[in-house]
Structure formats: C-alpha cells, structure tokens
Design an enzyme around this catalytic site. Structure first.
Site, mmCIF file in Angstrom:
data_model
loop_
_atom_site.group_PDB
_atom_site.id
_atom_site.type_symbol
_atom_site.label_atom_id
_atom_site.label_comp_id
_atom_site.label_asym_id
_atom_site.label_seq_id
_atom_site.Cartn_x
_atom_site.Cartn_y
_atom_site.Cartn_z
ATOM 1 N N ASP A 65 0.738 -1.131 0.055
ATOM 2 C CA ASP A 65 -0.032 -0.105 0.041
ATOM 3 C C ASP A 65 0.959 1.244 -0.158
ATOM 4 O O ASP A 65 0.316 2.448 -0.330
ATOM 5 C CB ASP A 65 -0.863 -0.165 1.174
ATOM 6 C CG ASP A 65 -0.424 -0.375 2.554
ATOM 7 O OD1 ASP A 65 0.895 -0.193 2.576
ATOM 8 O OD2 ASP A 65 -1.138 -0.321 3.507
ATOM 9 N N ASP A 456 3.242 1.057 13.879
ATOM 10 C CA ASP A 456 2.515 0.065 13.988
ATOM 11 C C ASP A 456 2.996 -1.129 14.672
ATOM 12 O O ASP A 456 2.292 -1.924 15.103
ATOM 13 C CB ASP A 456 2.067 -0.367 12.485
ATOM 14 C CG ASP A 456 1.164 0.650 11.837
ATOM 15 O OD1 ASP A 456 0.422 1.374 12.435
ATOM 16 O OD2 ASP A 456 1.437 0.595 10.670
#
Length: 760
Positions: A65, A456
C-alpha cells in the site's frame, strides 16, 4: 518526475489519449559508492495483492500500500524490491494500487501507482516493464489512484487481456473505467461503461472515513474470460466489479467493451471485493459490507454460473451481530476448478481461511488445525491474523498457497493435506519484503548496532542487522514506538516511548543495552498516547519527556527511572528537548518558529530562554516568509530539529528544512554553504584521523538531491547513494558511532536500510 495537470475534460468523459514516456533521466552515480542492505525486520506493512505469472512457474509479484512492489523468481527465493529507484519527487508512486501480468508475455509487468486521491498530490501513473520490473516506461494518468486508501486490498483493478496483450483495462476510484489498446502506452476513458454504475449515490452507505475512498463507488476489479476470444483478438467477455450497495455491482461486456450491462440477480446488500473465474467457467465473488481494511459488519461469498445466470450463496460461515466480519477474497485452484480458498476480513477474533473441494458446497476451516512457524519474523507471533485481502494458489503447484496480512503474509506448501484431513503448515512468506515506517533510530555508542522505533509494529533491538530480531522489546508491548534514545556516556541505558497495548505504560527502559526491559512506576500527566519525544542525559540519570497528546503536552523530567515525574519549568508546551552529549546536567531545546533557544544546567528541571538568532533572520511559519516553504517536509522527519554534537559540549546543529546551521559553544549560529533543503540529519563515527564526527543528511546539496556524508564539518559533501537507491521518502538517518562510514536510513514504507562504503 513528469507530472501532468488534472484534465477536466478527461474526467468528464472526453476521449483523451495519454502517451507514455521513459522514466527519468540518466542515472546519477554516487560520489562515494556504498553497498546498501535492509536491516532485517521482514514484512511489517500491508502486502495487499499477489499475482502469479502463469507462464513461468515460481514467478510472482506482490504489491504494497505504500512500500512499492516486489518480484519473487522462485517459490523459495526472497522477494526483490522493484521501485527503490523512485525519488522523493515521485514518492506518490510508492503506493501500488494494482498490478497485472500478461499471461502470454513472461517478461511483461504493469503497475498502477498512486498512493492518495488527495487534491494536493500528483496524479497516478502506470509503470510498464518488459524485463520483469528491472526497467520501466511511464504513462501518466489524468486522475489519481489510492494505493494507501480505503479498499486498497480490493482488486485487481488493472488487468491484461489474456488473448491480446495490447489490451488493458484499469478501474479507477474517481474517474470510471479506462482502456489501453497499445500495451499501456496510452489510456482512453471507456464511455460505454455507464457513469451510473460507479458514481456514488446516496444509497451507497456510510460517508468516507480514513483512507479517502471508503464511501465512494470505486471500480474494484476487472476480469477477462479467456475462453471468450482467440489468441491475437480481444476477449469478448469482460467483468467489472463496482463497490456499491443497494444496486447492481457486477457488470459485464460481451462485445469486447463496446457495451456493458448489469448482471441481474446478484447480491446488492454487500460490496464486491475480489473475484475469480474458474476453469469450468464459474465466477466466484467475495463480498463485504465495507471496502476495508477496517472492521466489517457483514459479508458473503457467491457463485455465478454465467451460462445460466444462476447465483448461488456459498458463504462458508454467516457473520452475526456477536461476530461481525466480511469476506475479502476467493481463490480457485488452476488445476481443479472445484478446489477453493476463501478468507474472512475484519473479524475481531482473528480472521479465518476456508477450504472447499466441491465448488463451495461445503467448507472446512483451515486455521484451527494449521501449524504456524514465525521463525522468519518472530515478532508476528504477537500479532493476530488480519487483513487477509488476497489469497493465491500457485497455478503451477496446487500445494503452494499464500495469503496476505497487514504485516506481510504466510504461505504453505502442503495445502492439499487439508483435503486428507491433515493439518497444513504455514511459514512467513515475506522474506525480502521490508515495509515498515521508521519513526526514530538509535545507534548506541557501545553494544548493539541499532535500536529502531517503528510505526504499527513497535520497534526492535537489532543485535544482527541481517537477521530478524527475536521479537519486539517488552515490557511494555507497544503498537507504535514514537521515539527511542539512549545515554551517550552510559550506552546501556536505552529509553523508548510509544503506545502501549494491553494496559501497559507508555514508556519502556533498558539498563543492559536492550537485553531486558522494564516499565516505570508512572508516566507524566498528558502522556496518554505515548507520543512525543524522549531525551536522556549523557549519564542516563535524567529523562525528559515531551508528550504531544491532545490532553496535555507539558514536558516532564524524571531522575529515578520514571518512579516520579516533575513538570519542567521554563519551556512552552510541546517543546522537544535534547540532551547534551558531554555534560550530563545540560539539556537543550528550541522553538524554531518563535525564534527561541532554551538550555538547562540542572538536569532538565528548568530552562532559560534566549533568542535563537539565526544569521539570516527568524524562520517564519508556513507561507509567511521568503526562507520558508508551504510545507517543511514530513513532520515525522529529522528536519527542523535541534541536534547536539557528540564529543563537543554545547555544540548544536540545526538542520532546518531550508538549510544547515551550526553553533559552536559560546558562539552564534552560522549558516553552512551548499545545503538548500534537508529531510533527515545525523552524526556518525569520525573518519580515521579526524576529530569531528561524520555528518549525514538527506536533502539537496549543491542542487542535487540524495543522501550525503561530510567528514570535515560540512565544508564538503559526498553523495553516498545512487539513483537506484532512493526509496521515495526518507524520514530518519543516523551514522553508527562505533563504525566509520556505516549509516542507517529510515524510510516511509521501505523499512530501514544500512549502508557501508563499497569495497573496491
């Protein structure tokens, strides 16, 4: 970069052809050649699509992404990055919306690139390669793509006609359906595809959330029926899936795209996510309530028999109010059209993979009996299975299957064991893929090479740069790690801050160089999300934390390993603090846009202020002055921050976005020549025979953008990367204080790299 302006006529349906162009100018070599390697983390980001090249066994491509695309040349080899050459000017192309291969040309690869549909970013582009991604030509598009937006796991939006490789279709988010008849050298809008099929209507559900396109009616996938044409002539039957609810979402053309009709009888309560056409002509479609990748409310799996128009609900398990989820994809075995895989998505308990050997009449859960080996990336053992947006069965080997996750993915080589009632065995499939975002880098003066703060996925203590760490440092266990640093004169002290999971505190510290970790007894008021900046005195005894939380950002200091915290006096809220790297009692801080410099000589308890006094005047806020820019780089990067020089008490460096400044102890700031833009800055070990530390920066020097090193106090610079190693956006850089020449580079989506001077 060769951007084109948005073309309103094209967006309104005008027949405009866009011609392709070669990518870039002549490559620029490095002044001082370096050998670059990834710091092994493995995965760490969303791999949202995998495509096998059916003409070459073992050849596959993966898209991410925000971290480019990858190629794997054999079933056991590592993935090879394909877009590391993209410069900062083209960082928007690092998000790959879709990829496609030509079934009849084993060397052809097409990438639809563009990270965001935000009006401020450039339009998307299709990169086309005829040597498996080694070199490219580029076709700019008159619309934007959203490789890191909502629905990015859907697809594939880009497809090559298996009967005529000159023909490609591209489903867009905001501009309808597009076609190329010259192998992606140009694209024209398909006006025959009705606007009403894809334009958003009030009935389409929730408004957009994070990611930009969640509530918009995007075209999610394009599929050709290879049996509807002959070699050298375009396929006549083409399917397109549109992310809408409350109206038909599957469309078909039976005359090579000349006209399109909605396929009647299909489900309308969910959005189509991905589809697969089996060898026996059956069409399988996975549906979900939302484009994702966030939590889902509902979903289903359906089979369409195109010859009769019969739809059959073959949903493996029905979601419910107590267990809501959707379905992301369904995959078909190329050697047996009855053998399927289907994956859930957005399931709070962890997602599931289902297996069918009878065309979806019955299903078996794979994961309860499956065995998972996380040795290739130990940190993933702490992360639930999630975002299984693509599942692929190797067309050359029905025992080999892969599925994607938010941290890379898994693969098995004994898939058909499930058909005999035996467990399947899964290994991390992401070797070679590095897609993390580095938020901070710390290379201690003694001990381990590197400690990273990662978005993350917490961060890592890297005892071996070429082998994945045994796991995330804990306690506490972080999601994001926002900052990490250590003590210059006591390198065994390392402190990190981040967002703690499972109720832990938002700070962790080590007193043995990262071998073991501890939680403090308390954290400062306002440090509720674990963000901001942490500074550690040269002897490791004083820690100053500046939170950035919305509910409070007053800096606090602790002198007892976090047992207690005291508000810092004399600093504005939100002011980042750094430690002097020689004097344990001294700290420094700066308010760049308020023209203030601060210092503390009592271990961070209080600060005094004086003018920053840059030689060319104050730095004004955005759009307010001639030495400023409308943006000053990514605010997570290393620019516009104050740095204390190692080995020189009171020496401060200011790599401002617009230039480089230095202040020696007792003197005023001076601006150094040649540097006109900075995105990251750091120090490293001095060159042999030199007293001053090596300097590293990412930015523009003498009109050239790149990664630079100086060994003479910024009098001269050498570019140490070449045009093949640019990695889009670089946020952080740090030299290693233990090894001259070694440098660490933290990117936005391509992980952490380390470089050493190339050997002759």
């Amino acid at each position: 970069m060769n951007p084109i302006k948005p073309l309103l006529g094209a967006l309104l349906g005008a027949q405009l052809a866009l011609t392709g162009a070669s990518v870039g100018a002549a490559p620029q070599p490095a002044d001082a050649p370096y050998a670059w390697k990834p710091v092994a983390i493995v995965g760490g980001g969303f791999v949202d699509g995998i495509v096998f090249q059916p003409a070459v066994p073992g050849l596959a491509y993966a898209r991410t992404d925000m971290g480019g695309a990858y190629r794997r040349d054999s079933a056991t080899g590592p993935w090879q990055p394909l877009l590391d050459w993209l410069p900062l000017a083209d960082v928007n192309l690092m998000g790959v919306e879709s990829l496609a291969v030509d079934a009849n040309d084993p060397d052809a690869l097409y990438l639809a690139c563009g990270t965001y549909t935000n009006p401020l970013v450039p339009n998307g582009a299709v990169l086309r390669s005829h040597d498996r991604g080694r070199t490219y030509q580029r076709t700019d598009l008159p619309f934007k793509l959203g490789g890191n937006e909502g629905g990015r796991g859907n697809g594939e939006r880009l497809a090559v006609d298996p009967n005529d490789g000159r023909v490609l279709y591209l489903g867009s988010r905001l501009a309808g359906l597009w076609r190329s008849t010259d192998a992606a050298r140009s694209f024209r809008r398909v006006d025959a595809f009705p606007d009403s099929a894809w334009q958003r209507q009030a009935s389409d559900g929730a408004p957009p959330s994070w990611g930009g396109s969640d509530g918009k009616a995007t075209i999610n996938f394009v599929l050709f029926d290879p049996k509807s044409g002959t070699r050298g002539q375009p396929s006549r039957t083409i399917y397109a899936g549109v992310s809408v609810v409350g109206r038909p979402s599957l469309w078909v053309s039976r005359n090579a795209g000349a006209s399109w009709q909605a396929v009647p009888g299909g489900p309308t309560q969910h959005r189509p996510m991905r589809a697969a056409l089996a060898g026996d002509g059956q069409l399988y479609i996975a549906y979900a309530s939302d484009p994702g990748p966030h939590r889902m409310k509902d979903g289903s799996v359906w089979r369409l028999a195109p010859r009769t128009g019969t739809w059959t609900d073959i949903t493996p398990e029905r979601p419910g109010a107590a267990d809501p989820f959707g379905y992301a994809t369904v995959a078909v075995d190329a050697t047996n059209p009855q053998r399927l895989l289907a994956s859930t998505v957005g399931r709070g308990k962890g997602d599931q993979l289902f297996r069918s050997t009878d065309g979806g009449a019955t299903w078996t859960r794979l994961f309860p009996a499956a065995q998972f080996d996380a040795a290739a990336a130990p940190y993933v053992a702490d992360t639930p299975l999630h975002w299984l947006y693509d599942v692929s069965i190797d067309p050359a080997n029905p025992d080999h299957a892969l599925f994607t996750t938010g941290y890379g993915g898994w693969e098995t080589r004994d898939l058909t064991a499930a058909d005999r009632g035996q467990p399947t065995h899964w290994q991390v499939m992401a070797g070679g893929i590095e897609e993390t975002v580095a938020l901070a880098l710390h290379s201690p003066t003694k001990g381990v090479p590197l400690v990273t703060a990662i978005g993350d996925y917490s961060g890592f203590v890297h005892t071996d740069l070429d082998k994945p760490a045994p796991g995330n440092p804990k306690p506490p266990f972080f999601g994001n790690t926002h900052d990490v640093t250590g003590a210059e004169l006591a390198p065994e002290v390392i402190v990190r801050i981040g967002h703690a999971r499972d109720g832990g505190r938002n700070l962790g510290y080590s007193l043995d160089g990262g071998k073991t970790w501890h939680e403090p007894r308390s954290v400062p008021a306002g440090a509720t999300t674990g963000d901001g900046f942490i500074a550690v005195s040269a002897d490791g005894r004083a820690w100053v934390w500046t939170p950035k939380s919305k509910d409070g950002s007053q800096p606090h200091v602790s002198h007892d390993h976090g047992d207690t915290w005291t508000p810092v006096q004399g600093l504005p809220a939100g002011t980042r603090v750094i430690a002097d790297r020689v004097n344990p009692k001294r700290f420094h801080a700066m308010a760049l846009f308020d023209d203030q410099l601060f210092s503390s000589d009592d271990g961070g308890l209080s600060f005094g202020a004086r003018p920053l006094a840059l030689p060319d005047g104050p730095v004004l806020r955005a759009d307010a002055g001639s030495n400023n820019h409308s943006t000053r780089g990514d605010d997570r990067g290393g620019q516009d921050r104050l740095y204390a020089a190692p080995g020189h008490e009171g020496e401060l460096w200011l790599p401002a976005f617009h230039g480089l400044y230095v202040k020696h102890a007792g003197q005023a700031f001076q601006r150094l020549p040649a540097v006109s833009e900075i995105h990251a800055f750091g120090f490293g070990r001095a060159a042999p025979g030199k007293k001053d530390p090596a300097l590293y920066l990412v930015g523009t020097v003498a009109g050239r953008y790149g990664i630079f090193r100086s060994t003479d106090g910024a009098k001269t610079w050498q570019r140490i990367n070449d045009d093949a190693h640019q990695w889009g956006l670089i946020l952080q850089i740090s030299g290693d204080p233990k090894v001259f020449g070694r440098v660490y580079v933290g990117t936005h989506g391509r992980g952490v790299l380390y470089g050493d001077p190339a050997r002759p």
